[in-house]
Design an enzyme around this catalytic site. Structure first.
Site, short mmCIF file in Angstrom:
data_model
loop_
_atom_site.label_atom_id
_atom_site.label_comp_id
_atom_site.label_asym_id
_atom_site.label_seq_id
_atom_site.Cartn_x
_atom_site.Cartn_y
_atom_site.Cartn_z
N GLU A 200 5.09 -4.43 -10.42
CA GLU A 200 5.62 -3.32 -9.65
C GLU A 200 6.63 -3.46 -8.73
OE1 GLU A 200 5.11 -0.21 -10.78
OE2 GLU A 200 3.46 -0.64 -12.16
N GLU B 231 9.95 -1.43 -9.27
CA GLU B 231 10.23 -0.43 -8.38
C GLU B 231 11.30 -0.66 -7.28
OE1 GLU B 231 6.66 1.77 -7.09
OE2 GLU B 231 6.45 2.51 -9.03
N GLU C 109 10.92 8.24 -10.89
CA GLU C 109 11.57 6.97 -10.12
C GLU C 109 13.03 6.88 -9.96
OE1 GLU C 109 9.58 3.97 -12.48
OE2 GLU C 109 7.66 4.05 -11.18
N ARG D 78 6.04 13.46 -5.56
CA ARG D 78 4.87 13.39 -5.94
C ARG D 78 4.31 15.20 -6.08
NH1 ARG D 78 3.17 8.87 -8.18
NH2 ARG D 78 3.64 7.17 -6.69
#
Length: 202
Positions: free
Chosen positions: A96, A100, A149, A67
């Protein structure tokens, strides 16, 4: 009764300060009590969903993602923007979880609703509890991971250990912390008190 309630004070003027790929920044001039006005700057955000996936051993599925604003690799729940037109919140959460982490769930409940930082953003996050999980075979999951990711690890953390890590300051992502603590609290009643997956947002 302690319950947040809708309220909207009169906006005299709105100025857009910035518009980006995901967010906008605006200044609203708001009429306050006693007929005063004051400027309030905030981020306009499409909202998000997150998934606390819990397996049959009461382990939480967690992913680690870079992040940039925090300059940290954060342990998080699978999550993403509400950016698909017409998609329900639970369908977005399922997407998601599949993209993910490579899992699907047969049982879904609404776990907790969050306003991430209501003094500076209108972002809403609904965190779902997903159970009865199955792994999606790699050949069926065609999602291509890019940017933050890429090489995002998936780890299974026992729920009590996740609670301890949150309370010890080892997990900082707000929907992850809220979801972990909410799941731990709800587990006392066997998750019987949770709202359905399609519960309306307040």
């Amino acid at each position: 009764m302690i319950s947040d309630t809708p309220e909207s004070w009169d906006v005299v003027e709105t100025k857009e300060r910035f518009s980006g790929r995901v967010i906008r920044v605006v200044t609203d001039t708001v009429r306050m009590p006693r007929d005063e006005v004051a400027d309030r700057d905030y981020v306009v955000h499409p909202g998000s969903v997150a998934v606390l996936a819990l397996d049959d051993l009461d382990r939480v599925l967690m992913i680690r993602q870079y992040r940039h604003p925090a300059r940290r690799l954060l342990w998080e729940l699978p999550a993403g923007l509400r950016d698909v037109a017409g998609e329900s919140l639970v369908d977005g959460a399922a997407r998601e979880l599949a993209e993910e982490a490579g899992y699907r769930a047969a049982t879904w409940h609404t776990l907790v609703d969050l306003r991430t930082s209501p003094g500076m953003s209108d972002e809403r996050i609904r965190v779902f509890l997903a159970r009865d999980l199955t792994r999606i075979p790699d050949e069926e999951n065609g999602f291509v991971h890019r940017h933050e990711e890429v090489d995002m690890p998936v780890e299974w953390v026992p729920l009590p250990d996740a609670v301890e890590k949150a309370l010890m300051g080892m997990i900082h992502n707000s929907p992850a912390v809220a979801g972990i603590l909410a799941a731990y609290a709800a587990s006392v009643e066997g998750f019987a008190t949770l709202r359905p997956a399609d519960a309306p947002e307040a």
